[in-house]
Design a protein around this motif. Structure first.
Motif, mmCIF file in Angstrom:
data_model
loop_
_atom_site.group_PDB
_atom_site.id
_atom_site.type_symbol
_atom_site.label_atom_id
_atom_site.label_comp_id
_atom_site.label_asym_id
_atom_site.label_seq_id
_atom_site.Cartn_x
_atom_site.Cartn_y
_atom_site.Cartn_z
ATOM 1 N N SER A 77 175.089 97.286 40.077
ATOM 2 C CA SER A 77 173.794 97.760 40.047
ATOM 3 C C SER A 77 173.217 96.630 38.918
ATOM 4 O O SER A 77 172.064 96.305 38.842
ATOM 5 C CB SER A 77 173.749 99.107 39.301
ATOM 6 O OG SER A 77 174.636 99.280 38.402
ATOM 7 N N GLN A 80 172.181 93.539 40.745
ATOM 8 C CA GLN A 80 170.921 93.842 41.319
ATOM 9 C C GLN A 80 169.499 93.878 40.438
ATOM 10 O O GLN A 80 168.493 93.652 40.840
ATOM 11 C CB GLN A 80 171.188 95.251 42.288
ATOM 12 C CG GLN A 80 172.127 95.229 43.333
ATOM 13 C CD GLN A 80 172.292 96.500 43.970
ATOM 14 O OE1 GLN A 80 171.510 97.188 43.671
ATOM 15 N NE2 GLN A 80 173.277 96.520 44.681
ATOM 16 N N SER A 81 169.962 94.523 39.201
ATOM 17 C CA SER A 81 168.911 94.445 38.381
ATOM 18 C C SER A 81 168.357 93.065 37.926
ATOM 19 O O SER A 81 167.486 92.814 37.651
ATOM 20 C CB SER A 81 169.362 95.342 37.086
ATOM 21 O OG SER A 81 169.450 96.609 37.393
ATOM 22 N N VAL A 84 166.571 91.648 40.663
ATOM 23 C CA VAL A 84 165.004 92.208 40.494
ATOM 24 C C VAL A 84 164.289 91.739 39.539
ATOM 25 O O VAL A 84 162.976 91.090 39.632
ATOM 26 C CB VAL A 84 165.068 93.650 40.460
ATOM 27 C CG1 VAL A 84 163.403 94.107 40.133
ATOM 28 C CG2 VAL A 84 165.551 94.313 41.644
ATOM 29 N N ALA A 114 167.538 97.933 38.880
ATOM 30 C CA ALA A 114 167.687 98.459 40.440
ATOM 31 C C ALA A 114 167.264 99.592 40.648
ATOM 32 O O ALA A 114 166.840 99.773 41.593
ATOM 33 C CB ALA A 114 169.216 97.720 40.833
ATOM 34 N N LEU A 118 164.515 100.709 43.281
ATOM 35 C CA LEU A 118 164.952 101.597 44.483
ATOM 36 C C LEU A 118 163.717 102.808 44.404
ATOM 37 O O LEU A 118 163.229 103.340 45.454
ATOM 38 C CB LEU A 118 166.223 102.311 44.400
ATOM 39 C CG LEU A 118 167.322 101.359 44.804
ATOM 40 C CD1 LEU A 118 168.620 101.701 44.364
ATOM 41 C CD2 LEU A 118 167.174 100.847 46.248
ATOM 42 N N LEU A 165 166.055 97.556 47.945
ATOM 43 C CA LEU A 165 165.212 97.131 46.633
ATOM 44 C C LEU A 165 163.730 96.946 46.825
ATOM 45 O O LEU A 165 163.033 97.161 45.806
ATOM 46 C CB LEU A 165 165.933 95.873 45.809
ATOM 47 C CG LEU A 165 167.311 96.074 45.603
ATOM 48 C CD1 LEU A 165 167.931 94.633 45.220
ATOM 49 C CD2 LEU A 165 167.520 97.001 44.265
#
Length: 483
Positions: A77, A80-81, A84, A114, A118, A165
């Protein structure tokens, strides 16, 4: 498991060919279908992208690629953050951002994470009842590079997570997972086999995707058949698949994708990722590679570096490639001489990069070079050519492209240094081919003249045979850049 040189070439191809398709298709975006006689050219994009500049398709893929190149896990995560956050940073000055993607970015409240993405993605889907644009699939190619030696289920999970995402709908997760699995299989085996990957999709949706794949693989299918709705992830998937499945080469696959019309840059980017995985980065024309550039200030050589790192969990090899400032040189092979058929071309070894004549302003490298080894004032052209028989799946293309690159640079008024590691084999072969193909020399005399000029002359037999084959053949070769 470590990748061999051919598999690594294919992994790099999945990134470079995607960017090339994106940039080449940019000026044809939202345009009509084109006949098979149309040969796409680089030009200014619909949204103002310069010739050779990639668009949002590749720009959104780069944070994924960079994360893998740093050794990060796309399933994490925190990673993913960070992705983004980079997407949002890019979007602030981007020439174009997809409507679905921009809507999600606008909907993020509070910290950029993330989880926040989402929530915004799901909210957007629930408000509109759909969220299956092709913006998730266009960027998904690099994901496969981080999962080449890991269980397919992990790749399915990562591809779906990255897709959601910004694009919540199941079609996005399925399309990205299936595309990444197909890229993975192609990199590892050299085979295009989508059907074998269907088993990894969720059982309730498997039959539907099997039918969609079968429709794409029908004899005579063309991206034009799916152009009316290729902004939808399903039709973009089908258009890209049929572009590759019906192609005879990487170039043919990308051009077929563009001829389909409508969302040409995105379909060509998607198709390029799979075509690169099938045919390899060495099948991407050097003329295309020389033109490629885009956010965040990358060129083709940067894509090569990041792709190679992504396959190794962020680690360089034993010699420090591709991150080391210098690659090892061989003092006893410090060769530098003028090309006997063109005094604007110098030929030699890697070591000679340290003592180039001041006039040289372009370098064509037939071996690995360090990040700071080519003089800063010189344009560097990297050629993927392995000095061992059986290790070059695109041997004729690569040799011809290397000689053509020297000729193109000379036509631009540049003074060129052509070299390999020791200045013995690859340099000799490409120098002879350049003389025979572009300078009017008879090949036997070209070999003799190169032998006299190059102290370490010792071309491998398989390279000599290939040069002789290329010079003697007057037939056009599939995959070579035209125009």
């Amino acid at each position: 498991m470590s990748l061999d040189s051919i598999q690594l070439d294919r992994a790099i191809g999945a990134v470079v060919a995607s960017a090339a398709g994106d940039a080449l298709g940019s000026q044809y975006e939202f345009g009509p279908q084109h006949p098979d006689t149309m040969v796409p050219q680089f030009g200014e994009g619909v949204f103002g992208h310069a010739a050779g500049e990639w668009t949002d398709d590749t720009s959104m893929a780069i944070p994924l690629l960079d994360a893998l190149a740093a050794g990060n896990d796309l399933g994490d995560s925190a990673t993913q953050s960070e992705i983004v956050a980079r997407w949002i940073e890019w979007s602030r000055k981007a020439k174009d951002v997809g409507a679905q993607t921009r809507s999600v970015f606008t909907g993020i409240r509070g910290d950029v994470t993330a989880d926040a993405a989402l929530r915004a993605s799901r909210t957007r889907h629930e408000q509109h009842g759909r969220s299956a644009g092709n913006g998730s699939l266009m960027r998904t190619g690099p994901v496969a590079l981080g999962y080449l030696t890991r269980p397919p289920a992990e790749l399915v999970g990562a591809a779906g997570a990255i897709a959601r995402l910004t694009h919540w709908e199941d079609d996005n997760a399925d399309a990205c997972a299936l595309w990444c699995l197909t890229i993975r299989h192609a990199i590892l085996t050299g085979e295009l086999d989508v059907r074998a990957q269907l088993v990894h999709l969720a059982a309730p949706r498997r039959d539907r995707w099997a039918a969609l794949v079968d429709e794409s693989l029908m004899p005579g299918a063309h991206p034009r058949d799916f152009s009316a709705q290729n902004g939808w992830v399903v039709r973009a998937f089908q258009a890209a698949l049929t572009a590759v499945a019906g192609a005879t080469s990487l170039v043919d696959a990308v051009e077929r994708a563009i001829r389909g019309g409508n969302d040409t840059d995105t379909v060509a980017a998607i198709a390029g990722a799979l075509a690169g995985a099938v045919w390899g980065g060495s099948a991407v024309p050097l003329d295309w590679q020389r033109r490629l550039h885009g956010w965040p200030g990358y060129r083709a050589s940067d894509l090569v570096r990041q792709a190679a790192l992504a396959t190794r969990n962020g680690a360089s090899d034993a010699e420090g490639w591709p991150t080391a400032a210098r690659q090892p040189t061989y003092p006893r092979s410090d060769f530098l001489a003028r090309h006997p058929h063109d005094d604007g071309v110098w030929i030699g070894s890697l070591a000679a990069l340290d003592r180039l004549p001041a006039e040289v302003d372009a370098v064509v490298s037939l071996c690995r070079v360090g990040t700071a080894q080519v003089p800063a004032h010189c344009e560097g052209v990297q050629v993927w050519l392995i000095d061992q028989p059986g290790r070059n799946p695109n041997l004729d293309i690569v040799l011809a492209e290397a000689a053509d690159a020297v000729a193109a640079l000379r036509a631009e008024g540049k003074r060129v240094f052509l070299h390999c590691a020791e200045g013995r084999s690859r340099t000799a072969a490409v120098a002879a081919l350049y003389g025979g193909k572009h300078r009017g020399a008879e090949l036997p005399q070209a070999w003799d003249d190169i032998r006299a000029a190059l102290t370490g002359f010792a071309p491998q037999a398989f390279l000599q045979s290939a040069v002789e084959r290329l010079v003697s053949s007057a037939q056009p070769r599939s995959g070579i850049v035209r125009g």
